[in-house]
Design a protein around this motif. Structure first.
Motif, short mmCIF file in Angstrom:
data_model
loop_
_atom_site.label_atom_id
_atom_site.label_comp_id
_atom_site.label_asym_id
_atom_site.label_seq_id
_atom_site.Cartn_x
_atom_site.Cartn_y
_atom_site.Cartn_z
N ALA A 274 1.01 -1.10 0.16
CA ALA A 274 0.01 -0.02 -0.07
C ALA A 274 0.96 1.14 -0.14
CB ALA A 274 -0.86 -0.05 1.07
N VAL A 275 0.36 2.35 -0.60
CA VAL A 275 1.29 3.65 -0.98
C VAL A 275 1.38 4.04 0.55
CG1 VAL A 275 0.50 3.82 -3.18
CG2 VAL A 275 -1.04 4.91 -1.11
N THR A 276 2.30 4.86 0.77
CA THR A 276 2.51 5.67 2.13
C THR A 276 1.14 6.66 2.10
OG1 THR A 276 3.49 7.37 0.95
CG2 THR A 276 4.93 5.79 2.00
N GLY A 277 0.57 6.44 3.62
CA GLY A 277 -0.67 7.39 3.80
C GLY A 277 -1.92 6.85 3.27
N ALA A 278 -1.70 5.24 3.04
CA ALA A 278 -2.98 4.56 2.62
C ALA A 278 -3.86 4.27 3.85
CB ALA A 278 -2.54 3.39 1.72
N GLY A 279 -3.46 4.53 4.90
CA GLY A 279 -4.09 4.04 6.21
C GLY A 279 -3.98 2.45 6.52
N GLY B 217 -6.26 11.39 -2.08
CA GLY B 217 -5.57 12.20 -2.65
C GLY B 217 -4.26 11.40 -3.41
N LEU B 218 -3.48 12.20 -4.45
CA LEU B 218 -2.46 11.24 -4.89
C LEU B 218 -0.91 11.55 -4.10
CD1 LEU B 218 -2.91 12.54 -8.58
CD2 LEU B 218 -3.54 10.60 -7.67
N LEU B 219 0.00 10.67 -4.50
CA LEU B 219 1.27 11.10 -3.71
C LEU B 219 1.81 12.29 -4.38
CD1 LEU B 219 2.53 7.35 -4.09
CD2 LEU B 219 1.99 8.51 -1.68
N PRO B 220 2.65 13.12 -3.43
CA PRO B 220 3.21 14.14 -4.07
C PRO B 220 4.38 13.81 -4.68
CG PRO B 220 3.73 13.70 -1.78
CD PRO B 220 2.92 12.57 -1.97
N VAL B 221 4.44 14.38 -5.99
CA VAL B 221 5.62 13.96 -6.97
C VAL B 221 6.90 14.93 -6.70
CG1 VAL B 221 6.31 14.05 -9.56
CG2 VAL B 221 3.87 13.28 -8.81
N ILE C 95 17.39 7.83 -7.76
CA ILE C 95 16.21 9.06 -7.90
C ILE C 95 15.10 9.02 -8.94
CG2 ILE C 95 16.02 11.75 -8.24
CD1 ILE C 95 18.94 11.98 -7.18
N ARG C 96 15.83 8.42 -10.15
CA ARG C 96 14.98 8.26 -11.02
C ARG C 96 13.87 7.14 -10.98
NH1 ARG C 96 18.79 6.99 -14.32
NH2 ARG C 96 18.67 4.73 -14.54
N GLN C 97 14.20 6.09 -10.35
CA GLN C 97 13.32 5.05 -9.98
C GLN C 97 12.20 5.49 -9.03
OE1 GLN C 97 15.64 1.42 -8.94
NE2 GLN C 97 15.75 0.93 -11.25
N ALA C 98 12.60 6.27 -8.01
CA ALA C 98 11.63 6.78 -6.93
C ALA C 98 10.62 7.64 -7.77
CB ALA C 98 12.51 7.61 -5.84
N ASN C 99 11.20 8.54 -8.64
CA ASN C 99 10.13 9.15 -9.39
C ASN C 99 9.07 8.49 -10.15
OD1 ASN C 99 10.89 12.75 -9.30
ND2 ASN C 99 12.74 11.50 -9.28
N ARG C 100 9.82 7.54 -11.10
CA ARG C 100 9.07 6.67 -11.59
C ARG C 100 7.81 5.95 -10.93
NH1 ARG C 100 12.07 2.55 -13.68
NH2 ARG C 100 11.54 1.46 -12.38
N GLN C 101 8.39 5.38 -9.64
CA GLN C 101 7.54 4.52 -9.01
C GLN C 101 6.38 5.45 -8.46
OE1 GLN C 101 9.02 2.22 -5.68
NE2 GLN C 101 10.47 1.31 -6.93
N ILE C 102 6.56 6.65 -7.72
CA ILE C 102 5.30 7.39 -7.30
C ILE C 102 4.56 7.90 -8.61
CG2 ILE C 102 5.08 9.95 -6.46
CD1 ILE C 102 7.84 9.82 -4.90
N ARG C 103 5.02 8.10 -9.66
CA ARG C 103 4.10 8.49 -10.93
C ARG C 103 3.13 7.12 -11.19
NH1 ARG C 103 8.55 11.85 -12.49
NH2 ARG C 103 7.66 14.01 -12.63
N GLU C 104 3.76 6.18 -11.01
CA GLU C 104 2.99 4.90 -11.49
C GLU C 104 2.03 4.66 -10.45
OE1 GLU C 104 6.13 1.73 -11.68
OE2 GLU C 104 6.49 2.28 -13.88
N MET C 105 2.35 4.85 -9.25
CA MET C 105 1.11 4.53 -8.11
C MET C 105 0.09 5.55 -8.35
SD MET C 105 2.30 1.96 -6.51
CE MET C 105 1.98 1.69 -4.81
N ASN C 106 0.57 6.82 -8.84
CA ASN C 106 -0.68 7.84 -9.04
C ASN C 106 -1.34 7.45 -10.31
OD1 ASN C 106 0.17 9.47 -6.87
ND2 ASN C 106 1.29 10.71 -8.00
N GLN C 107 -1.12 6.32 -11.17
CA GLN C 107 -1.85 6.47 -12.31
C GLN C 107 -3.37 5.68 -12.04
OE1 GLN C 107 0.43 4.26 -15.32
NE2 GLN C 107 1.84 5.86 -15.32
#
Length: 414
Positions: free
Chosen positions: A106-111, A252-256, A402-414
């Motif tokens: 589960a994403v961070t902040g999912a409860g 809400g979405l994860l902060p990019v 850094i690149r993979q962290a950015n990608r993972q966050i965007r993927e979870m927001n899709q």
């Protein structure tokens, strides 16, 4: 539970602490040699030295129910789960009934904590013993009051290295993963939060401690936003059950992250880079607390002193794992008594600060893995009344992590 006394209570048994060169507390090779030629264990010496002349005291009949059944619910939390959270909660209860291990991705902040309430309640009603372990002391301190509020009639044990006490027989225990070494075959249900976190991840001693703290017919649940390949492989092979939740509890979405390239040093000759100082000043205009991650403990004071000169009216503090005032400072920051908190990775996960904004200095440092960067970004936007915020990665090199962290966050927001 392991004990070290020679007097054995009626329901316990005594075993040699070191057997065939293996420590029976942490299940690692005991390689230390004392002057009298006794063998001792170096791996778990932080919990007190044991050697080949010592015994461990363990409870007998460890697989039998020792707590009473209940017809009434122990849960005093009256909140409501989202539909997605409710589905995960139901799957966890099913896994408990079927005695199946379970991974919650589960994403961070999912409860995640709230999703555990019903399965913990079900276990307690059945007279089962429950353990909730996490690698970080700060997370234990944050979870404990929340779970005491959710289970007001239950005596909950809290164990970590900063508040020493001998383990008792509470039916429900919250502890750091190190403390699991004290509980041999004790839990019917063991929940490990932030299972990918240092120092638990890739630590043979802590992994063994968790495994041996569960009864032979017990169940383990794993919670994480960034599962490792080994856990995902078990999911693919259907060795464990699986739930995934891509949305935070408030929808809400994860902060990019905002990525900032720096050519010059972040700090030099006790002067902070003007670009970094401008970034901090822009965040200060939001009138929200700022959490700044610094890769090295040795650098914390330099940043604090430099910022104190540039921002004379601000309340600035530093915190790190060995800080004697660590708990007090974290609570002060949570209570808005500190404006800027400079921290190491000890606050990268499992803690919630309302309205916080985050800067990662030297995000390209090797200490920041992809999971840790994702978790750090997840500190932002966790409040129902403040679902977004700023996360800024400052770096000299745009690394793979850094690149993979950015990608993972965007993927979870899709």
């Amino acid at each position: 539970m392991d004990n070290y006394n020679d007097t054995i209570p009626q329901q316990t048994t005594k075993v040699k602490a070191i057997q065939n060169g293996v420590c029976q507390r942490c299940h690692q090779v005991a390689s230390g040699i004392l002057p009298d030629k006794c063998v001792y264990c170096r791996q778990c010496i932080g919990l007190g030295r044991i050697d080949s002349t010592d015994n461990l005291i363990r409870f007998k009949e460890i697989n039998k129910r020792v707590y009473p059944l209940s017809k009434n619910s122990y849960l005093t939390w009256h909140g409501k789960l989202t539909d997605q959270q409710e589905k995960v909660s139901e799957k966890l209860q099913l896994s408990l009934r079927n005695k199946r291990d379970h991974l919650v991705h589960a994403v961070t902040g999912a409860g995640k904590t709230e999703m555990l309430f019903k399965v913990i309640n079900a276990a307690l009603i059945q007279g089962l013993r429950v353990g909730l372990a996490t690698p970080r002391i700060d997370v234990v301190n944050e979870l404990y009051p929340r779970l005491c509020e959710a289970f007001k009639t239950v005596s909950i044990g809290k164990y970590h290295g900063k508040e020493f006490c001998e383990p008792q027989n509470e039916q429900f225990i919250i502890c750091t993963t190190h403390q699991l070494l004290k509980f041999y075959r004790s839990f019917d249900l063991l929940i490990i939060d932030e299972v990918d976190s240092f120092p638990y991840v890739n630590n043979p001693m802590l992994l063994a401690g968790a495994r041996f703290s569960v009864k032979k017919n017990g169940v383990q649940f794993y919670l994480t936003a960034t599962p490792d390949p080994e856990l995902l492989e078990k999911v693919r092979n259907r060795k464990i059950d699986y739930s995934r939740l891509n949305r935070r509890f408030h929808g809400g979405l994860l902060p990019v992250p905002e990525n900032q390239f720096y050519l010059r040093p972040f700090i030099k000759n006790k002067k902070i880079n003007y670009k970094l100082l401008n970034t901090i000043n822009h965040l200060l205009l939001l009138h929200k607390p700022i959490l700044i991650f610094i890769p090295r403990i040795s650098e914390l004071e330099d940043y604090k002193n430099t910022l104190a000169k540039a921002c004379t009216k601000l309340r600035i503090a530093t915190v790190y794992a060995g800080d004697k005032e660590r708990q007090e400072k974290v609570q002060q920051f949570r209570d808005s008594k500190i404006d800027i908190l400079l921290t190491t990775t000890i606050l990268e996960r499992g803690v919630t600060f309302p309205h916080v904004q985050v800067i990662v200095v030297a995000a390209d440092d090797k200490i920041y893995t992809t999971p840790s960067l994702v978790q750090i970004a997840g500190r932002v936007g966790r409040s129902m009344d403040d679902k977004s915020g700023k996360v800024i990665f400052c770096y000299h090199r745009y690394t793979k992590n850094i690149r993979q962290a950015n990608r993972q966050i965007r993927e979870m927001n899709q």
